[in-house]
Scaffold this motif. Sequence first.
Motif, PDB file in Angstrom:
ATOM      1  N   ARG A 149      -0.898 -10.212 -11.254  1.00  0.00           N
ATOM      2  CA  ARG A 149      -1.871  -9.126 -11.302  1.00  0.00           C
ATOM      3  C   ARG A 149      -2.047  -8.584  -9.886  1.00  0.00           C
ATOM      4  NH1 ARG A 149      -6.124  -6.268 -12.028  1.00  0.00           N
ATOM      5  NH2 ARG A 149      -8.255  -6.853 -11.821  1.00  0.00           N
ATOM      6  N   LEU A 150      -1.482  -7.412  -9.659  1.00  0.00           N
ATOM      7  CA  LEU A 150      -1.625  -6.763  -8.364  1.00  0.00           C
ATOM      8  C   LEU A 150      -2.887  -5.914  -8.379  1.00  0.00           C
ATOM      9  CD1 LEU A 150       2.080  -5.711  -7.736  1.00  0.00           C
ATOM     10  CD2 LEU A 150       0.887  -7.759  -6.975  1.00  0.00           C
ATOM     11  N   GLU A 151      -3.710  -6.084  -7.369  1.00  0.00           N
ATOM     12  CA  GLU A 151      -4.973  -5.354  -7.286  1.00  0.00           C
ATOM     13  C   GLU A 151      -4.710  -3.871  -6.990  1.00  0.00           C
ATOM     14  OE1 GLU A 151      -7.959  -6.585  -7.952  1.00  0.00           O
ATOM     15  OE2 GLU A 151      -7.043  -8.523  -8.371  1.00  0.00           O
ATOM     16  N   PRO A 152      -5.208  -2.976  -7.843  1.00  0.00           N
ATOM     17  CA  PRO A 152      -4.916  -1.554  -7.668  1.00  0.00           C
ATOM     18  C   PRO A 152      -5.419  -0.963  -6.354  1.00  0.00           C
ATOM     19  CG  PRO A 152      -6.339  -1.921  -9.587  1.00  0.00           C
ATOM     20  CD  PRO A 152      -6.010  -3.252  -9.019  1.00  0.00           C
ATOM     21  N   GLY A 153      -6.490  -1.482  -5.782  1.00  0.00           N
ATOM     22  CA  GLY A 153      -7.036  -0.922  -4.550  1.00  0.00           C
ATOM     23  C   GLY A 153      -6.411  -1.463  -3.281  1.00  0.00           C
ATOM     24  N   THR A 154      -5.480  -2.389  -3.393  1.00  0.00           N
ATOM     25  CA  THR A 154      -4.861  -2.984  -2.216  1.00  0.00           C
ATOM     26  C   THR A 154      -3.824  -2.038  -1.627  1.00  0.00           C
ATOM     27  OG1 THR A 154      -5.183  -5.206  -3.097  1.00  0.00           O
ATOM     28  CG2 THR A 154      -3.553  -4.961  -1.351  1.00  0.00           C
TER      29      THR A 154
ATOM     30  N   ALA B 163       7.892  -3.902  -3.025  1.00  0.00           N
ATOM     31  CA  ALA B 163       7.537  -3.929  -4.452  1.00  0.00           C
ATOM     32  C   ALA B 163       6.046  -4.220  -4.631  1.00  0.00           C
ATOM     33  CB  ALA B 163       8.379  -4.957  -5.190  1.00  0.00           C
ATOM     34  N   TYR B 164       5.500  -5.122  -3.820  1.00  0.00           N
ATOM     35  CA  TYR B 164       4.051  -5.351  -3.872  1.00  0.00           C
ATOM     36  C   TYR B 164       3.319  -4.066  -3.505  1.00  0.00           C
ATOM     37  CZ  TYR B 164       3.938 -10.462  -4.447  1.00  0.00           C
ATOM     38  OH  TYR B 164       4.032 -11.747  -4.939  1.00  0.00           O
ATOM     39  N   ALA B 165       3.770  -3.399  -2.442  1.00  0.00           N
ATOM     40  CA  ALA B 165       3.117  -2.168  -1.986  1.00  0.00           C
ATOM     41  C   ALA B 165       3.158  -1.077  -3.043  1.00  0.00           C
ATOM     42  CB  ALA B 165       3.769  -1.676  -0.689  1.00  0.00           C
ATOM     43  N   LEU B 166       4.241  -1.015  -3.812  1.00  0.00           N
ATOM     44  CA  LEU B 166       4.412   0.032  -4.830  1.00  0.00           C
ATOM     45  C   LEU B 166       4.030  -0.448  -6.224  1.00  0.00           C
ATOM     46  CD1 LEU B 166       7.795   1.588  -3.624  1.00  0.00           C
ATOM     47  CD2 LEU B 166       5.440   2.256  -3.037  1.00  0.00           C
ATOM     48  N   HIS B 167       3.481  -1.632  -6.318  1.00  0.00           N
ATOM     49  CA  HIS B 167       3.024  -2.217  -7.589  1.00  0.00           C
ATOM     50  C   HIS B 167       4.159  -2.352  -8.604  1.00  0.00           C
ATOM     51  CE1 HIS B 167      -1.311  -2.186  -6.595  1.00  0.00           C
ATOM     52  NE2 HIS B 167      -0.902  -1.248  -5.753  1.00  0.00           N
ATOM     53  N   LEU B 168       5.309  -2.779  -8.139  1.00  0.00           N
ATOM     54  CA  LEU B 168       6.470  -2.996  -9.004  1.00  0.00           C
ATOM     55  C   LEU B 168       6.479  -4.459  -9.452  1.00  0.00           C
ATOM     56  CD1 LEU B 168       9.119  -1.014  -6.918  1.00  0.00           C
ATOM     57  CD2 LEU B 168       7.771  -0.204  -8.872  1.00  0.00           C
ATOM     58  N   GLU B 169       5.529  -4.800 -10.325  1.00  0.00           N
ATOM     59  CA  GLU B 169       5.345  -6.183 -10.751  1.00  0.00           C
ATOM     60  C   GLU B 169       6.615  -6.776 -11.359  1.00  0.00           C
ATOM     61  OE1 GLU B 169       1.845  -6.675 -13.176  1.00  0.00           O
ATOM     62  OE2 GLU B 169       0.610  -5.556 -11.744  1.00  0.00           O
ATOM     63  N   ALA B 170       7.334  -6.001 -12.156  1.00  0.00           N
ATOM     64  CA  ALA B 170       8.545  -6.510 -12.805  1.00  0.00           C
ATOM     65  C   ALA B 170       9.580  -6.928 -11.762  1.00  0.00           C
ATOM     66  CB  ALA B 170       9.133  -5.473 -13.752  1.00  0.00           C
TER      67      ALA B 170
ATOM     68  N   MET C  64       0.168  -0.396 -12.582  1.00  0.00           N
ATOM     69  CA  MET C  64       1.090   0.704 -12.786  1.00  0.00           C
ATOM     70  C   MET C  64       1.821   0.994 -11.476  1.00  0.00           C
ATOM     71  SD  MET C  64       0.227   4.652 -13.765  1.00  0.00           S
ATOM     72  CE  MET C  64       0.515   4.506 -15.502  1.00  0.00           C
ATOM     73  N   PRO C  65       3.140   1.118 -11.526  1.00  0.00           N
ATOM     74  CA  PRO C  65       3.911   1.401 -10.311  1.00  0.00           C
ATOM     75  C   PRO C  65       3.477   2.716  -9.658  1.00  0.00           C
ATOM     76  CG  PRO C  65       5.369   0.748 -12.087  1.00  0.00           C
ATOM     77  CD  PRO C  65       3.991   0.933 -12.684  1.00  0.00           C
ATOM     78  N   LEU C  66       3.528   2.737  -8.337  1.00  0.00           N
ATOM     79  CA  LEU C  66       3.192   3.936  -7.592  1.00  0.00           C
ATOM     80  C   LEU C  66       4.450   4.758  -7.339  1.00  0.00           C
ATOM     81  CD1 LEU C  66       0.856   2.346  -4.885  1.00  0.00           C
ATOM     82  CD2 LEU C  66       0.191   3.422  -7.034  1.00  0.00           C
ATOM     83  N   ALA C  67       4.342   6.061  -7.467  1.00  0.00           N
ATOM     84  CA  ALA C  67       5.471   6.939  -7.156  1.00  0.00           C
ATOM     85  C   ALA C  67       5.665   6.935  -5.643  1.00  0.00           C
ATOM     86  CB  ALA C  67       5.180   8.348  -7.651  1.00  0.00           C
ATOM     87  N   TYR C  68       6.910   6.907  -5.205  1.00  0.00           N
ATOM     88  CA  TYR C  68       7.193   6.906  -3.777  1.00  0.00           C
ATOM     89  C   TYR C  68       8.406   7.779  -3.521  1.00  0.00           C
ATOM     90  CZ  TYR C  68       7.046   5.180   0.971  1.00  0.00           C
ATOM     91  OH  TYR C  68       6.905   5.094   2.336  1.00  0.00           O
ATOM     92  N   PRO C  69       8.278   8.785  -2.660  1.00  0.00           N
ATOM     93  CA  PRO C  69       9.401   9.692  -2.390  1.00  0.00           C
ATOM     94  C   PRO C  69      10.568   8.961  -1.726  1.00  0.00           C
ATOM     95  CG  PRO C  69       7.318  10.602  -1.578  1.00  0.00           C
ATOM     96  CD  PRO C  69       7.057   9.171  -1.965  1.00  0.00           C
TER      97      PRO C  69
END
Length: 133
Positions: A69-74, A46-53, A1-6
């Motif tokens: 598959r991006l690891e959620p804890g990374t 995008a990797y940092a914010l889990h923007l897989e698409a 799931m993408p992470l929210a980022y201000p």
Amino acid sequence: MPLAYPPFKSCPCGTGRSYAHCCGPAHDGSHPAATPEALMRARYTAYALHLEAFVLGTWHPDTRPPNLRLEPGTRYTGLTVHAASGLEVEFTATLRQGGQTLRVHERSVFTQLGGQWVYVDEVTPPTVESTGT
């Protein structure tokens, strides 16, 4: 799931600019990356914010994996661009995963496809250095 980022926070790619004035426009499609380095920075973010698409969408179809598959804890903690010349970008990405700090050094090649920059593959296999907690 993408992470929210201000949008006003400093971009994770390390340019010092705000996310809204750096990688954000590439991610939302309003301003595609203008150079291979800009795309590599946007992909790191995008990797940092889990923007897989975004990661998959900016990967050349001939080398793109079927899924990601991006690891959620990374946690992605830093990016250093060593060189950007022509179609190649050499960089080191630093991340925390499973209590380890990893430094991934890679030299990547990019190309344009349909007028957009895309990641093709690494030129040299990435080297990974791991340190304990």
